[in-house]
Scaffold this motif. Structure first.
Motif, PDB file in Angstrom:
ATOM      1  N   LEU A 115       0.855  -1.181   0.000  1.00 57.20           N
ATOM      2  CA  LEU A 115       0.000   0.000   0.000  1.00 57.20           C
ATOM      3  C   LEU A 115       0.887   1.227   0.000  1.00 57.20           C
ATOM      4  N   LEU A 116       0.762   2.029  -1.050  1.00 56.06           N
ATOM      5  CA  LEU A 116       1.448   3.316  -1.103  1.00 56.06           C
ATOM      6  C   LEU A 116       0.502   4.399  -0.625  1.00 56.06           C
ATOM      7  N   TYR A 117       1.027   5.332   0.138  1.00 56.09           N
ATOM      8  CA  TYR A 117       0.236   6.481   0.563  1.00 56.09           C
ATOM      9  C   TYR A 117       1.118   7.710   0.443  1.00 56.09           C
ATOM     10  N   ASN A 118       0.593   8.861   0.809  1.00 56.01           N
ATOM     11  CA  ASN A 118       1.350  10.094   0.639  1.00 56.01           C
ATOM     12  C   ASN A 118       1.754  10.647   2.003  1.00 56.01           C
ATOM     13  N   ALA A 119       2.323  11.821   2.006  1.00 55.92           N
ATOM     14  CA  ALA A 119       2.897  12.388   3.221  1.00 55.92           C
ATOM     15  C   ALA A 119       2.958  13.897   3.088  1.00 55.92           C
ATOM     16  N   TYR A 120       3.262  14.546   4.185  1.00 57.64           N
ATOM     17  CA  TYR A 120       3.739  15.923   4.173  1.00 57.64           C
ATOM     18  C   TYR A 120       5.259  15.888   4.191  1.00 57.64           C
ATOM     19  N   ALA A 121       5.876  16.928   3.688  1.00 55.23           N
ATOM     20  CA  ALA A 121       7.327  17.065   3.793  1.00 55.23           C
ATOM     21  C   ALA A 121       7.632  18.246   4.700  1.00 55.23           C
ATOM     22  N   PHE A 122       8.639  18.059   5.543  1.00 54.01           N
ATOM     23  CA  PHE A 122       9.094  19.139   6.410  1.00 54.01           C
ATOM     24  C   PHE A 122      10.605  19.244   6.303  1.00 54.01           C
ATOM     25  N   ALA A 123      11.079  20.412   5.899  1.00 55.46           N
ATOM     26  CA  ALA A 123      12.516  20.667   5.791  1.00 55.46           C
ATOM     27  C   ALA A 123      12.960  21.508   6.971  1.00 55.46           C
ATOM     28  N   PHE A 124      13.895  20.991   7.723  1.00 51.19           N
ATOM     29  CA  PHE A 124      14.391  21.681   8.903  1.00 51.19           C
ATOM     30  C   PHE A 124      15.133  22.957   8.502  1.00 51.19           C
ATOM     31  N   PRO A 125      15.251  23.917   9.423  1.00 49.91           N
ATOM     32  CA  PRO A 125      16.087  25.092   9.125  1.00 49.91           C
ATOM     33  C   PRO A 125      17.474  24.655   8.661  1.00 49.91           C
ATOM     34  N   GLY A 126      17.973  25.367   7.672  1.00 45.82           N
ATOM     35  CA  GLY A 126      19.238  24.979   7.060  1.00 45.82           C
ATOM     36  C   GLY A 126      19.062  24.300   5.728  1.00 45.82           C
ATOM     37  N   PHE A 127      17.811  23.952   5.378  1.00 41.73           N
ATOM     38  CA  PHE A 127      17.523  23.342   4.079  1.00 41.73           C
ATOM     39  C   PHE A 127      17.983  24.274   2.971  1.00 41.73           C
ATOM     40  N   GLU A 128      18.953  23.806   2.182  1.00 44.58           N
ATOM     41  CA  GLU A 128      19.522  24.593   1.077  1.00 44.58           C
ATOM     42  C   GLU A 128      19.928  25.995   1.533  1.00 44.58           C
ATOM     43  N   GLY A 129      20.434  26.089   2.754  1.00 47.13           N
ATOM     44  CA  GLY A 129      20.966  27.360   3.240  1.00 47.13           C
ATOM     45  C   GLY A 129      19.939  28.311   3.807  1.00 47.13           C
ATOM     46  N   SER A 130      18.668  27.917   3.832  1.00 47.01           N
ATOM     47  CA  SER A 130      17.633  28.809   4.349  1.00 47.01           C
ATOM     48  C   SER A 130      17.614  28.796   5.877  1.00 47.01           C
ATOM     49  N   ALA A 131      17.408  29.956   6.480  1.00 43.42           N
ATOM     50  CA  ALA A 131      17.307  30.037   7.937  1.00 43.42           C
ATOM     51  C   ALA A 131      15.958  29.536   8.434  1.00 43.42           C
ATOM     52  N   ASP A 132      14.974  29.435   7.546  1.00 44.17           N
ATOM     53  CA  ASP A 132      13.615  29.053   7.932  1.00 44.17           C
ATOM     54  C   ASP A 132      13.341  27.590   7.623  1.00 44.17           C
ATOM     55  N   SER A 133      12.377  27.039   8.348  1.00 42.40           N
ATOM     56  CA  SER A 133      11.816  25.751   7.982  1.00 42.40           C
ATOM     57  C   SER A 133      10.947  25.924   6.738  1.00 42.40           C
ATOM     58  N   HIS A 134      10.725  24.805   6.038  1.00 43.59           N
ATOM     59  CA  HIS A 134       9.836  24.784   4.882  1.00 43.59           C
ATOM     60  C   HIS A 134       8.981  23.530   4.948  1.00 43.59           C
ATOM     61  N   TRP A 135       7.857  23.554   4.251  1.00 40.89           N
ATOM     62  CA  TRP A 135       7.006  22.378   4.207  1.00 40.89           C
ATOM     63  C   TRP A 135       6.360  22.262   2.836  1.00 40.89           C
ATOM     64  N   ALA A 136       5.905  21.061   2.525  1.00 41.39           N
ATOM     65  CA  ALA A 136       5.232  20.812   1.252  1.00 41.39           C
ATOM     66  C   ALA A 136       4.068  19.857   1.477  1.00 41.39           C
ATOM     67  N   ASP A 137       3.018  20.070   0.734  1.00 40.26           N
ATOM     68  CA  ASP A 137       1.835  19.211   0.748  1.00 40.26           C
ATOM     69  C   ASP A 137       1.323  19.106  -0.697  1.00 40.26           C
ATOM     70  N   PRO A 138       1.423  17.912  -1.286  1.00 37.91           N
ATOM     71  CA  PRO A 138       1.882  16.655  -0.712  1.00 37.91           C
ATOM     72  C   PRO A 138       3.395  16.507  -0.834  1.00 37.91           C
ATOM     73  N   PHE A 139       3.905  15.425  -0.253  1.00 34.63           N
ATOM     74  CA  PHE A 139       5.317  15.084  -0.384  1.00 34.63           C
ATOM     75  C   PHE A 139       5.675  14.806  -1.838  1.00 34.63           C
ATOM     76  N   TYR A 140       4.782  14.129  -2.560  1.00 31.01           N
ATOM     77  CA  TYR A 140       5.034  13.871  -3.976  1.00 31.01           C
ATOM     78  C   TYR A 140       3.712  13.855  -4.730  1.00 31.01           C
ATOM     79  N   THR A 141       3.790  14.120  -6.026  1.00 35.84           N
ATOM     80  CA  THR A 141       2.621  14.068  -6.907  1.00 35.84           C
ATOM     81  C   THR A 141       2.884  13.017  -7.973  1.00 35.84           C
ATOM     82  N   PRO A 142       2.126  11.920  -7.989  1.00 35.52           N
ATOM     83  CA  PRO A 142       2.361  10.891  -9.003  1.00 35.52           C
ATOM     84  C   PRO A 142       2.085  11.404 -10.409  1.00 35.52           C
TER      85      PRO A 142
END
Length: 386
Positions: A115-142
């Motif tokens: 069973l495949l399902y989806n997710a949220y993504a959360f990028a901690f501070p420091g993601f690609e040099g950014s001082a802020d956290s980031h998030w994505a919904d959904p984690f992936y789009t088929p």
């Protein structure tokens, strides 16, 4: 035998591990085990695990010396006994109500092997040099050819595996977003996890062999992107070297090109699949032209981001065979469009996460994945939502 085995391999994950542990052990569901394989951590990981040891659903393995990532995953798998297997990294998080909703989805889809399902993504501070956290919904789009929900027929799965050999990714193959039946995993000739990318190998192998697959768009977990992650954030030679060391891999194969270690690991995993499934993949070939294109583009990105010098790019270009230049020229002729050129030229050396991972949105008020789970919870988001 428990209904579910949650595998949690970790090495020096003390700064993140407690939130992941609590997201699993705080679930009221009883019919599961959490198997943690501590990969010879020398930070505070053993103490954090000791604090949780009273929970009978927790099993802890301690590796006496550091293993490669795949070996540590296999150690956790070998110690697990559940009917269904899911794996979390120590920077991921399970949403409230995960097991109850998983039961409902598995039942609704007739207990598929995967069973495949989806997710949220959360990028901690420091993601690609950014001082802020980031998030994505959904984690992936088929890809559009993948149904949003329901059965994934065998013919479609064969087509999706064929896409992987062309370095196209119509579906995400991450263990954090998959529930796998133990019986299906045990039928694989080389086991579920093989290097260099164990989840990619295992799920691709199951696409070829498992009788039944189903997919759901529901978000049941949060996939964390931290400094430990080896994935879409690797855009420099230095970070790629760190990633190779973390995974315990060094991909080398005929025609190997430096550049994206994601592409090199992908290539080596494809070779492993061909070796292990010669019948299913007898007419399948790795698309060399697409591989060369992907590596050449990675040189461009690394040069734009300042992690590769012009001299380095020239040195890498000299590794190309004459036939590679011909393949690259044909692909460029097909793909050079004004809009695409503008996007390439606009890559920001400051590393805008939305450019490097489309869909990422800043979330400066949240600093950790546990806070992010609380932020979702305040908005009524749990795995058990309808």
């Amino acid at each position: 035998m428990p209904r579910y085995s949650v595998l949690l391999p970790t090495r020096n994950g003390a700064s993140l591990l407690e939130g992941t542990l609590r997201s699993v052990l705080d679930q009221p569901y009883e019919d599961f085990e959490l198997v943690v394989s501590d990969n010879a951590s020398d930070d505070g990981t053993p103490e954090i695990l000791a604090d949780a040891a009273a929970d009978p659903r927790l099993r802890v393995l301690r590796q006496p010396r550091p293993l490669g990532v795949t070996d540590n995953w296999n150690a956790a798998l070998a110690a697990a006994g559940g009917e269904r297997i899911v794996l979390l990294g120590d920077d991921d998080l399970m949403l409230d109500g995960y097991f109850e909703r998983a039961d409902e989805l598995l039942s609704a889809h007739g207990e598929p092997d995967v069973l495949l399902y989806n997710a949220y993504a959360f990028a901690f501070p420091g993601f690609e040099g950014s001082a802020d956290s980031h998030w994505a919904d959904p984690f992936y789009t088929p890809d559009a050819k993948v149904p949003a929900e329901g059965e994934l027929p065998a013919a479609l799965r064969r087509e999706l595996v064929g896409d992987l050999f062309r370095f196209q990714f119509p579906i995400h193959l991450n263990m954090q977003t998959a529930l796998v039946a133990r019986a299906a995993a045990e039928r694989l000739p080389g086991g579920l996890f093989q290097p260099p990318f164990p989840d990619f190998y295992g799920l691709a192998a199951l696409m070829l062999t498992a009788p039944r697959w189903a997919i759901s768009p529901e978000r049941l977990v949060v996939v964390g992107v931290s400094p430990k992650s080896f994935g879409r954030t690797v855009n420099s030679a230095a970070s790629a070297a760190v990633g190779r060391e973390y995974l315990g891999i060094d991909p080398r194969f005929p025609g190997h090109l430096p550049g994206s270690e994601i592409m090199n690991g992908h290539y080596e995993t494809l070779l492993a699949l061909v070796a292990d499934f010669p019948g299913e993949l007898r007419d399948t070939r790795i698309d060399r032209a697409e591989y060369v294109w992907q590596q050449a583009y990675s040189w461009y990105v690394q040069r734009r981001l300042g992690s590769l010098s012009t001299r380095d790019v020239v040195a890498r270009a000299r590794l190309l065979e004459p036939s590679d230049w011909g393949r690259l020229a044909r692909l460029l002729a097909a793909r050079l469009r004004p809009g695409r050129i503008r996007r390439w030229a606009g890559i920001d050396p400051a590393g805008d996460p939305a450019e490097l991972w489309p869909g990422m949105k800043p979330l400066p008020e949240v600093r950790t994945i546990v806070e992010f789970a609380g932020w979702l919870r305040a908005r009524g988001v749990t795995a058990a939502r309808r």
